[in-house]
Write a protein that holds these residues in place. Structure first.
Motif, mmCIF file in Angstrom:
data_model
loop_
_atom_site.group_PDB
_atom_site.id
_atom_site.type_symbol
_atom_site.label_atom_id
_atom_site.label_comp_id
_atom_site.label_asym_id
_atom_site.label_seq_id
_atom_site.Cartn_x
_atom_site.Cartn_y
_atom_site.Cartn_z
ATOM 1 N N TYR A 15 0.120 -0.803 -10.107
ATOM 2 C CA TYR A 15 -0.307 0.321 -9.292
ATOM 3 C C TYR A 15 0.843 1.225 -8.760
ATOM 4 O O TYR A 15 0.778 2.474 -8.489
ATOM 5 N N LEU A 16 2.039 0.764 -8.722
ATOM 6 C CA LEU A 16 3.138 1.568 -8.202
ATOM 7 C C LEU A 16 3.542 2.582 -9.135
ATOM 8 O O LEU A 16 3.436 2.467 -10.521
ATOM 9 N N PRO A 17 3.895 3.969 -8.851
ATOM 10 C CA PRO A 17 4.221 4.902 -9.675
ATOM 11 C C PRO A 17 5.657 4.501 -10.839
ATOM 12 O O PRO A 17 6.321 3.468 -10.514
ATOM 13 N N GLU A 18 5.462 4.920 -11.876
ATOM 14 C CA GLU A 18 6.319 4.539 -13.061
ATOM 15 C C GLU A 18 7.419 5.402 -12.949
ATOM 16 O O GLU A 18 7.653 6.522 -12.574
ATOM 17 N N ASP A 19 8.826 4.775 -13.284
ATOM 18 C CA ASP A 19 10.025 5.340 -13.545
ATOM 19 C C ASP A 19 9.842 6.159 -14.697
ATOM 20 O O ASP A 19 9.864 5.547 -15.887
ATOM 21 N N PRO A 20 9.979 7.326 -14.678
ATOM 22 C CA PRO A 20 9.853 8.317 -16.102
ATOM 23 C C PRO A 20 11.109 7.740 -17.206
ATOM 24 O O PRO A 20 10.831 7.767 -18.353
ATOM 25 N N LYS A 21 11.884 7.108 -16.554
ATOM 26 C CA LYS A 21 13.232 6.672 -17.589
ATOM 27 C C LYS A 21 13.049 5.082 -17.972
ATOM 28 O O LYS A 21 14.081 4.607 -18.680
ATOM 29 N N ALA A 22 11.895 4.550 -17.665
ATOM 30 C CA ALA A 22 11.562 3.059 -18.068
ATOM 31 C C ALA A 22 11.625 3.091 -19.495
ATOM 32 O O ALA A 22 11.278 3.914 -20.283
ATOM 33 N N GLU A 23 12.313 2.082 -19.751
ATOM 34 C CA GLU A 23 12.453 1.574 -21.144
ATOM 35 C C GLU A 23 11.077 1.725 -21.990
ATOM 36 O O GLU A 23 10.087 1.109 -21.869
ATOM 37 N N GLY A 24 11.226 2.248 -23.446
ATOM 38 C CA GLY A 24 10.095 2.389 -24.180
ATOM 39 C C GLY A 24 8.589 3.267 -23.679
ATOM 40 O O GLY A 24 7.805 3.338 -24.508
ATOM 41 N N ASN A 28 -3.867 11.718 -0.047
ATOM 42 C CA ASN A 28 -3.895 10.472 0.683
ATOM 43 C C ASN A 28 -4.765 9.698 0.174
ATOM 44 O O ASN A 28 -5.379 8.673 1.259
ATOM 45 N N VAL A 29 -4.727 9.155 -0.977
ATOM 46 C CA VAL A 29 -5.587 8.112 -1.628
ATOM 47 C C VAL A 29 -4.798 6.773 -1.283
ATOM 48 O O VAL A 29 -3.571 6.981 -1.810
ATOM 49 N N VAL A 30 -5.371 5.825 -0.527
ATOM 50 C CA VAL A 30 -4.505 4.784 -0.552
ATOM 51 C C VAL A 30 -4.769 3.561 -1.746
ATOM 52 O O VAL A 30 -5.683 3.522 -2.022
ATOM 53 N N LEU A 31 -3.850 3.309 -2.244
ATOM 54 C CA LEU A 31 -3.591 2.420 -3.362
ATOM 55 C C LEU A 31 -2.429 1.190 -3.007
ATOM 56 O O LEU A 31 -1.685 1.457 -2.337
ATOM 57 N N PRO A 32 -2.961 -0.259 -3.613
ATOM 58 C CA PRO A 32 -4.332 -0.303 -4.460
ATOM 59 C C PRO A 32 -5.368 -0.802 -3.443
ATOM 60 O O PRO A 32 -5.430 -1.223 -2.390
ATOM 61 N N ASN A 33 -6.598 -0.300 -3.926
ATOM 62 C CA ASN A 33 -7.891 -0.464 -3.446
ATOM 63 C C ASN A 33 -8.812 -0.680 -4.473
ATOM 64 O O ASN A 33 -8.590 -0.235 -5.728
ATOM 65 N N LYS A 34 -10.062 -1.392 -4.063
ATOM 66 C CA LYS A 34 -11.019 -1.340 -5.098
ATOM 67 C C LYS A 34 -11.817 -0.320 -5.396
ATOM 68 O O LYS A 34 -12.325 0.132 -6.548
ATOM 69 N N THR A 35 -12.092 0.611 -4.410
ATOM 70 C CA THR A 35 -12.607 1.804 -4.578
ATOM 71 C C THR A 35 -11.724 3.033 -3.883
ATOM 72 O O THR A 35 -10.595 2.823 -3.542
ATOM 73 N N SER A 69 0.827 -1.016 0.082
ATOM 74 C CA SER A 69 0.003 0.050 -0.013
ATOM 75 C C SER A 69 0.740 1.278 -0.211
ATOM 76 O O SER A 69 2.051 1.346 0.609
ATOM 77 N N PHE A 70 0.404 2.054 -0.961
ATOM 78 C CA PHE A 70 1.166 3.599 -0.678
ATOM 79 C C PHE A 70 0.064 4.609 -0.963
ATOM 80 O O PHE A 70 -1.169 4.384 -1.290
ATOM 81 N N LYS A 71 0.529 5.811 -0.290
ATOM 82 C CA LYS A 71 -0.580 6.857 -0.492
ATOM 83 C C LYS A 71 -0.200 7.913 -1.678
ATOM 84 O O LYS A 71 0.912 8.094 -1.909
#
Length: 436
Positions: free
Chosen positions: A375-384, A425-432, A194-196
């Motif tokens: 869910y997790l934030p993406e690395d802006p330098k990710a390949e492609g 402070n929205v908690v992810l992952p979550n259904k709603t 979980s992360f916010k």
């Protein structure tokens, strides 16, 4: 919106789900062992075709688990015999990091193993656990047994949120000395935490948000992947300009891709990819719900330059729900040097809706990559990664009145009418929507 602290529960694979799979289990090549009733440990071990392998729901080699921050989580894996024996068979499962080497290479991932000391193995029905490996008995006349994994929480100081971790388990031996089948001989439990974050809450929107690339493509983009995460208060909203409901997700406006496409969403029929005609075959026929997070992925691959056709896969979360083949899919290849195709999201009938992020890749993501990137934030330098818009307060430029592409490859133009706020402070992952 649920503003109460989230009640986190163990995520585990149910015995019923696993048992349902056993009914359809067979050898990797589809050929079972032909014996009168049950093989014996002495005879069937020497007969061709029998073997032991690993199974998970859906026939996958990987499942995901949401770890509780304080108590961790539980998962289940299952060794399976291709044919039953007349005697008990003991199967040894071991924690094996080399599993991830194979899996990462095959799927373009960078999963890292946790320390073995964080995982305790329990043979089904046993209250005594062990670290590193476990012996589990498949009873005579049966074809499977369950192994429970008790996984401790990850210390964020040691296990960074910028990396993804997993528990790799492999079958290493069995008492019947039958072959360990290679497809698959392991299972992987990927760990979500979980992360916010803060997300964009659209109060009212006057039109589509349009994305334009800073430079044209240098070569034909014959495959690509577009992703977005949405939360709607309602589906199937009407559009004053169109007689039928015209609520949409992510679209292509034309330009370098002839005509482009328009998506529509509905409760029962799911998502439509519209290009020139309607029809039941142009919908996923996989239902959607309002007041739930919807992670949508479109994966495009060119099929034929001569016939000008392609193929589109549509995923809800990590589940493939529809493949639009070349019979219904024209080419959406982005030609080198062609005008910008005008990627866009949202529309004028958005009211009280949320969007977390929008992404575009210059390649077709694998199903494993889609699961990994939910869910997790993406690395802006990710390949492609061609563009990446996390629609957060941090990425919003008030002076320019737009959101910033973290890759720096594109620009976003918001419609003139765009009333919004950020929910923190929205908690992810979550259904709603869950706010803590």
């Amino acid at each position: 919106m649920n503003r109460n602290p989230m009640k986190r529960l163990y995520t585990f694979i149910s015995f019923a789900a696993l048992s349902a799979l056993v009914a359809s289990c067979s050898l990797a090549d589809g050929k079972g062992l032909d014996v009168d009733e049950f093989g014996t440990k002495g005879s069937s071990a020497k007969m061709p075709g029998n073997g032991v392998y690993m199974n998970l729901p859906g026939g996958n080699v990987a499942s995901s688990l949401l770890l509780d921050d304080e108590v961790g989580g539980k998962a289940v894996v299952m060794p399976v015999l291709a044919s039953p024996f007349a005697e008990d068979v003991t199967v040894t499962l071991s924690f094996d990091p080399t599993v991830l080497d194979e899996y990462n290479k095959a799927n373009g991932l960078k999963l890292l193993p946790v320390e073995p000391s964080l995982v305790t193995f329990y043979a089904d029905g046993s209250e005594t656990g062990s670290e590193g490996n476990v012996d589990v008995v498949i009873p005579a006349g049966k074809t499977s047994a369950l192994v429970n994994l008790d996984i401790k929480p990850l210390n964020p100081e040691k296990y960074s949120f910028s990396s993804k971790y997993a528990v790799p388990v492999r079958i290493t031996k069995n008492s019947a000395n039958i072959p360990v089948l290679s497809s698959p001989n392991y299972a992987i439990v990927t760990l979500n935490r979980s992360f916010k974050t803060d997300v964009l809450h659209i109060i009212k929107m006057g039109g589509s948000a349009k994305i334009s690339m800073n430079e044209p493509m240098k070569k034909d983009l014959t495959e690509w992947t577009m992703q977005g995460q949405f939360h709607f208060s309602q589906l199937q909203r009407n559009d004053p300009q169109v007689a039928s409901p015209n609520q949409t997700l992510m679209n292509i406006g034309g330009g370098g891709i002839t005509m482009g496409w328009w998506t529509r969403i509905a409760y029962g029929a799911g998502i439509q990819i519209k290009r020139g005609r309607d029809g039941a075959d142009m919908w996923t026929q996989a239902p959607l719900k309002d007041h739930e997070w919807i992670n949508v992925t479109f994966v495009y691959r060119e099929v034929s330059k001569v016939d000008n056709t392609g193929r589109i896969e549509v995923y809800y979360g990590d589940k493939l729900v529809k493949t639009f083949d070349e019979k219904t899919t024209p080419s959406y290849t982005w030609k080198a040097g062609a005008p910008d195709p005008s990627w866009s999201f949202g529309f004028g009938n958005y009211r009280d809706d949320y969007i977390r992020e929008i992404k575009l890749w210059n390649r077709a993501l694998t199903s494993a990559e889609i699961q990994d990137k939910l869910y997790l934030p993406e690395d802006p330098k990710a390949e492609g990664l061609l563009f990446y818009y996390p629609l957060t307060k941090k990425s919003y430029d008030e002076e320019a009145r737009t959101f910033i592409d973290l890759t720096g490859n594109s620009k976003l133009t918001l419609p003139d009418r765009f009333d919004f706020e950020f929910v923190e402070n929205v908690v992810l992952p979550n259904k709603t929507i869950v706010v803590e």
